[in-house]
Every structure is written in C-alpha cells, then in structure tokens.
Design an enzyme around this catalytic site. Structure first.
Site, mmCIF file in Angstrom:
data_model
loop_
_atom_site.group_PDB
_atom_site.id
_atom_site.type_symbol
_atom_site.label_atom_id
_atom_site.label_comp_id
_atom_site.label_asym_id
_atom_site.label_seq_id
_atom_site.Cartn_x
_atom_site.Cartn_y
_atom_site.Cartn_z
ATOM 1 C CG ASN A 1 -1.834 -1.205 1.259
ATOM 2 O OD1 ASN A 1 -2.094 -1.818 0.211
ATOM 3 N ND2 ASN A 1 -2.276 -1.604 2.435
ATOM 4 C CG HIS B 1 4.228 -1.775 -4.709
ATOM 5 N ND1 HIS B 1 3.137 -2.602 -4.675
ATOM 6 C CD2 HIS B 1 5.244 -2.518 -5.208
ATOM 7 C CE1 HIS B 1 3.477 -3.781 -5.173
ATOM 8 N NE2 HIS B 1 4.758 -3.754 -5.485
ATOM 9 N N GLY C 1 -5.158 -9.120 3.132
ATOM 10 C CA GLY C 1 -5.877 -8.219 2.224
ATOM 11 C C GLY C 1 -5.160 -7.951 0.924
ATOM 12 C CB ALA D 1 -8.038 -6.956 7.621
HETATM 13 C C1 BV8 Z 1 8.235 -5.557 -11.741
HETATM 14 C C2 BV8 Z 1 1.631 1.173 -6.577
HETATM 15 C C3 BV8 Z 1 10.317 -5.953 -12.710
HETATM 16 C C4 BV8 Z 1 1.031 2.195 -7.465
HETATM 17 C C5 BV8 Z 1 1.268 -1.009 -7.599
HETATM 18 C C6 BV8 Z 1 4.651 -7.013 -18.070
HETATM 19 C C7 BV8 Z 1 5.471 -5.895 -18.035
HETATM 20 C C8 BV8 Z 1 6.082 -5.471 -16.859
HETATM 21 C C9 BV8 Z 1 5.845 -6.156 -15.697
HETATM 22 C C10 BV8 Z 1 5.000 -7.238 -15.739
HETATM 23 C C11 BV8 Z 1 4.405 -7.687 -16.896
HETATM 24 N N1 BV8 Z 1 3.649 -8.779 -16.594
HETATM 25 C C12 BV8 Z 1 3.728 -9.031 -15.281
HETATM 26 C C13 BV8 Z 1 4.552 -8.118 -14.760
HETATM 27 C C14 BV8 Z 1 4.923 -7.986 -13.399
HETATM 28 C C15 BV8 Z 1 3.958 -6.966 -12.806
HETATM 29 C C16 BV8 Z 1 2.723 -7.726 -12.403
HETATM 30 O O1 BV8 Z 1 2.784 -8.496 -11.467
HETATM 31 N N2 BV8 Z 1 1.609 -7.533 -13.133
HETATM 32 C C17 BV8 Z 1 0.411 -8.255 -12.793
HETATM 33 C C18 BV8 Z 1 -0.805 -7.344 -12.944
HETATM 34 C C19 BV8 Z 1 0.323 -9.501 -13.673
HETATM 35 N N3 BV8 Z 1 4.646 -6.407 -11.679
HETATM 36 C C20 BV8 Z 1 5.358 -5.288 -11.844
HETATM 37 O O2 BV8 Z 1 5.398 -4.620 -12.831
HETATM 38 C C21 BV8 Z 1 6.191 -4.922 -10.633
HETATM 39 N N4 BV8 Z 1 7.539 -4.658 -11.060
HETATM 40 O O3 BV8 Z 1 7.828 -6.641 -12.065
HETATM 41 O O4 BV8 Z 1 9.479 -5.070 -12.031
HETATM 42 C C22 BV8 Z 1 11.175 -6.674 -11.746
HETATM 43 C C23 BV8 Z 1 10.630 -7.403 -10.707
HETATM 44 C C24 BV8 Z 1 11.448 -8.119 -9.858
HETATM 45 C C25 BV8 Z 1 12.803 -8.070 -10.048
HETATM 46 C C26 BV8 Z 1 13.316 -7.317 -11.080
HETATM 47 C C27 BV8 Z 1 12.509 -6.629 -11.931
HETATM 48 C C28 BV8 Z 1 5.695 -3.657 -9.972
HETATM 49 C C29 BV8 Z 1 4.295 -3.869 -9.470
HETATM 50 C C30 BV8 Z 1 3.885 -2.679 -8.610
HETATM 51 C C31 BV8 Z 1 2.817 -1.871 -9.283
HETATM 52 N N5 BV8 Z 1 2.325 -0.868 -8.346
HETATM 53 N N6 BV8 Z 1 0.894 -0.088 -6.709
HETATM 54 C C32 BV8 Z 1 -0.320 2.622 -6.982
HETATM 55 O O5 BV8 Z 1 -0.771 2.224 -5.896
HETATM 56 O O6 BV8 Z 1 -0.942 3.383 -7.749
HETATM 57 S S1 BV8 Z 1 0.357 -2.436 -7.738
HETATM 58 C C33 BV8 Z 1 -1.031 -2.414 -6.746
HETATM 59 O O7 BV8 Z 1 -1.798 -3.592 -7.041
HETATM 60 C C34 BV8 Z 1 -0.753 -2.611 -5.279
HETATM 61 O O8 BV8 Z 1 0.394 -1.952 -4.866
HETATM 62 C C35 BV8 Z 1 -0.613 -4.085 -5.098
HETATM 63 O O9 BV8 Z 1 0.721 -4.509 -5.212
HETATM 64 C C36 BV8 Z 1 -1.282 -4.634 -6.278
HETATM 65 C C37 BV8 Z 1 -2.338 -5.609 -5.876
HETATM 66 O O10 BV8 Z 1 -3.233 -4.927 -5.149
HETATM 67 P P1 BV8 Z 1 -3.725 -5.512 -3.740
HETATM 68 O O11 BV8 Z 1 -3.015 -4.747 -2.711
HETATM 69 O O12 BV8 Z 1 -3.620 -6.987 -3.669
HETATM 70 O O13 BV8 Z 1 -5.213 -5.050 -3.821
HETATM 71 P P2 BV8 Z 1 -6.381 -5.674 -4.696
HETATM 72 O O14 BV8 Z 1 -7.428 -4.636 -4.841
HETATM 73 O O15 BV8 Z 1 -5.831 -6.359 -5.900
HETATM 74 O O16 BV8 Z 1 -6.924 -6.820 -3.738
HETATM 75 C C38 BV8 Z 1 -7.473 -6.466 -2.480
HETATM 76 C C39 BV8 Z 1 -7.673 -7.767 -1.732
HETATM 77 O O17 BV8 Z 1 -8.137 -7.449 -0.412
HETATM 78 C C40 BV8 Z 1 -8.724 -8.654 -2.371
HETATM 79 O O18 BV8 Z 1 -8.236 -9.987 -2.374
HETATM 80 C C41 BV8 Z 1 -9.933 -8.529 -1.423
HETATM 81 O O19 BV8 Z 1 -10.666 -9.751 -1.331
HETATM 82 C C42 BV8 Z 1 -9.268 -8.248 -0.111
HETATM 83 N N7 BV8 Z 1 -10.059 -7.454 0.832
HETATM 84 C C43 BV8 Z 1 -10.881 -6.408 0.547
HETATM 85 N N8 BV8 Z 1 -11.399 -5.922 1.706
HETATM 86 C C44 BV8 Z 1 -10.872 -6.677 2.715
HETATM 87 C C45 BV8 Z 1 -10.025 -7.656 2.164
HETATM 88 N N9 BV8 Z 1 -9.368 -8.559 2.913
HETATM 89 C C46 BV8 Z 1 -9.549 -8.501 4.245
HETATM 90 N N10 BV8 Z 1 -10.339 -7.595 4.861
HETATM 91 C C47 BV8 Z 1 -11.018 -6.677 4.128
HETATM 92 N N11 BV8 Z 1 -11.814 -5.785 4.746
#
Ligand code: BV8
Length: 239
Positions: A94, A111, A182, A225
């Site tokens: 986050n 992040h 979460g 949570a």
């Molecule tokens: C990387 C910051 C290289 C910004 C974020 C093609 C090109 C380039 C990269 C890639 C590619 N294909 C894949 C990749 C890798 C990519 C990736 O994983 N893509 C995915 C979509 C397939 N990753 C990257 O690009 C990363 N960098 O790969 O660099 C590298 C890596 C390693 C080593 C060398 C080089 C960078 C990723 C970071 C992006 N930035 N955020 C901003 O906030 O604006 S991502 C953003 O979404 C978040 O930070 C978080 O990481 C991500 C997922 O979000 P979540 O936090 O999980 O939230 P979400 O809404 O998805 O889910 C919420 C959950 O909570 C749900 O499950 C829900 O059920 C639950 N929930 C809801 N309410 C509750 C609850 N649980 C409990 N209680 C509640 N009340």
C-alpha cells in the site's frame, strides 16, 4: 519466532480507501497502463498527476484513519520486540501511510508512498501533501522555470523495480510465521514472497475471498482484516 507480514489494499479498505480490484476499485475507469506505468506518465502526465492528486487528497481526509487491523499489527510488533521473541518485519504494497500512523516501526513500503514525490533528475525524495502538476516548481529551486514539472509520485509503477527486494527476501527466507493480509495475490514480485519462505514456516492468508495465491498458504482465514487480525495476533501473543 521471526514474523513477516505482507499487506495489500484490503487492510485499508475498512479505513475507507478503495482497493484496486474490488467493485468501484481504483482501477475502474482507469486502464492500469494509463495511470500506473512510466509509459502512461510520459504519454499523459496530467492524467497521471490527477489520478494521484485525487488519492493524495482522499488520504489526507481526517475521516481516513488506521483501523483495528493496523493498530493490532503495531501493538503486536511492539510486544514481540520488547519481549525479544524474534524479528518482526511488515512489508506493505500500500502507498497509504496508515501502518505508520498506527505506530508500526519496521515497515517497508515496497511500492512507494503516496505522500512522497521524487525528482526525475536527481531521484531526490520529498515529503509531499499537496497536488502535483507539470507546472509544479522544484521545492529547492522554485525560481528555475526549467525545473518545473520535474517531480513524480514516489510510487512503483508496473514495470518498475519494487523497493527493498533484497531486504524482503532476507526476511522471507528466515520467517517462521508469514501472514498475508488483504492482498489479491496477483501482482509480482509481492505475490511471490510466500514462495520465498522456508518449508517449516507457518503461512496464513487473511482475506475476504480465495485468491490465486491461496494454495500457497497452510491456513486461510476468511473474514475482514479489522476483525480477524486482532483475534489472530492475540492468539500468537498468548503463545
Ligand atoms: C516488476 C503502486 C520488474 C502504485 C502497484 C509485463 C510488463 C512489466 C511487468 C509485468 C508484466 N507482466 C507481469 C509483470 C509484473 C507486474 C505484475 O505483477 N503484473 C500483474 C498485474 C500480472 N509487476 C510489476 O510490474 C512490478 N515490477 O515486475 O518489475 C522486476 C521485478 C522483480 C525483479 C526485477 C525486476 C511492480 C508492481 C507494482 C505496481 N504498483 N501499486 C499505486 O498504488 O498506484 S500495484 C497495486 O496492485 C498494489 O500496490 C498491489 O501490489 C497490487 C495488488 O493490489 P492488492 O493490494 O492486492 O489489492 P487488490 O485490490 O488487488 O486486492 C485487495 C484484496 O483485499 C482482495 O483480495 C480482497 O478480497 C481483499 N479485501 C478487501 N477488503 C478486505 C479484504 N481482505 C480482508 N479484509 C477486508 N476488509
């Protein structure tokens, strides 16, 4: 017992901060590529600045406060370390500041942070609570018009290297307890941290729903949570 915690947007949902992928999530109405990639920023900096300005303003709304899950994590960390029970490390995906405001000390925002900006040229990081635009002057050189617009949000966009991966891997490989709270487990490398923990590590996923990462965990706790984390951490405190 060395403890490693990973949190995602779900831990802040009950504080009033929208998640990414739930209904009415942050990505709705925005293509990730447009607002959370370096290419999107280069293509349309005004759109990206506005996306983060809205979130920064929302985060600064006094109604947005840490919830019971954030507080329970900070209390557990303090007691765990005071009693010399082992290491404690909290990694959050986050970019809000709710863990820090709840009192957590050992927090790594892998992040980045919404209330920080970074100079595109010097990489220098500044605390920032106002809006950003392509006309924002450099805080240390306000009269230099050529430096206007040189600041970007200090957050990790898709395709960019997350912060502290070495530190995270070190903590994961010696974790005895790993709790993911979460997070939808779809974004890497954050979603891959669970696989870096050793075979004996107790891996627990706390989420409202199953996730693509659920099968990597020994235990899944389905619930909010703010309800489940205080209960779970009380259990470990009493051990
Ligand atoms: C990387 C910051 C290289 C910004 C974020 C093609 C090109 C380039 C990269 C890639 C590619 N294909 C894949 C990749 C890798 C990519 C990736 O994983 N893509 C995915 C979509 C397939 N990753 C990257 O690009 C990363 N960098 O790969 O660099 C590298 C890596 C390693 C080593 C060398 C080089 C960078 C990723 C970071 C992006 N930035 N955020 C901003 O906030 O604006 S991502 C953003 O979404 C978040 O930070 C978080 O990481 C991500 C997922 O979000 P979540 O936090 O999980 O939230 P979400 O809404 O998805 O889910 C919420 C959950 O909570 C749900 O499950 C829900 O059920 C639950 N929930 C809801 N309410 C509750 C609850 N649980 C409990 N209680 C509640 N009340």
């Amino acid at each position: 017992m060395n403890v490693l915690i990973l949190t995602g947007a779900g831990i802040s949902a009950e504080s009033g901060i929208p998640t990414f992928r739930d209904a009415n999530g942050l990505w709705e109405g925005h293509a990730v590529e447009e607002v959370a990639t370096p290419q999107g920023f280069a293509r349309n900096p005004d759109l990206v600045h506005e996306f983060y300005n809205q979130r920064r303003r929302a985060l600064l709304n006094p109604e947005i406060q840490p919830n019971a899950a954030h507080v329970a994590l900070a209390d557990f960390e303090r007691e765990h370390l005071e009693n010399g029970r082992g290491d404690f490390f909290l990694v959050t995906q986050n970019i809000d500041n709710l863990h820090q405001r709840a009192g957590s000390q050992n927090v790594l925002a892998m992040h980045g942070q919404l209330l920080q900006v970074r100079c595109l040229y010097s990489e220098e990081i500044f605390d920032w609570t106002g809006d950003l635009s392509v006309d924002t002057p450099h805080p240390e050189d306000p009269d230099n018009d050529s430096m206007r617009g040189c600041l970007r949000p200090n957050v990790v966009w898709f395709g960019e290297m997350p912060i502290g991966l070495t530190q995270i891997e070190k903590a994961a490989t010696k974790a005895d307890l790993f709790i993911a709270i979460g997070t939808s487990g779809v974004v890497y490398p954050a979603a891959g941290i669970v696989a870096q923990t050793p075979p004996h590590c107790r891996r627990i996923e706390v989420n409202l729903d199953d996730t693509p990462a659920s099968s990597a965990f020994d235990e899944t706790i389905r619930g909010a949570a703010s309800v489940e984390i205080p209960k779970l951490l009380n259990h470990f405190s009493a051990m």
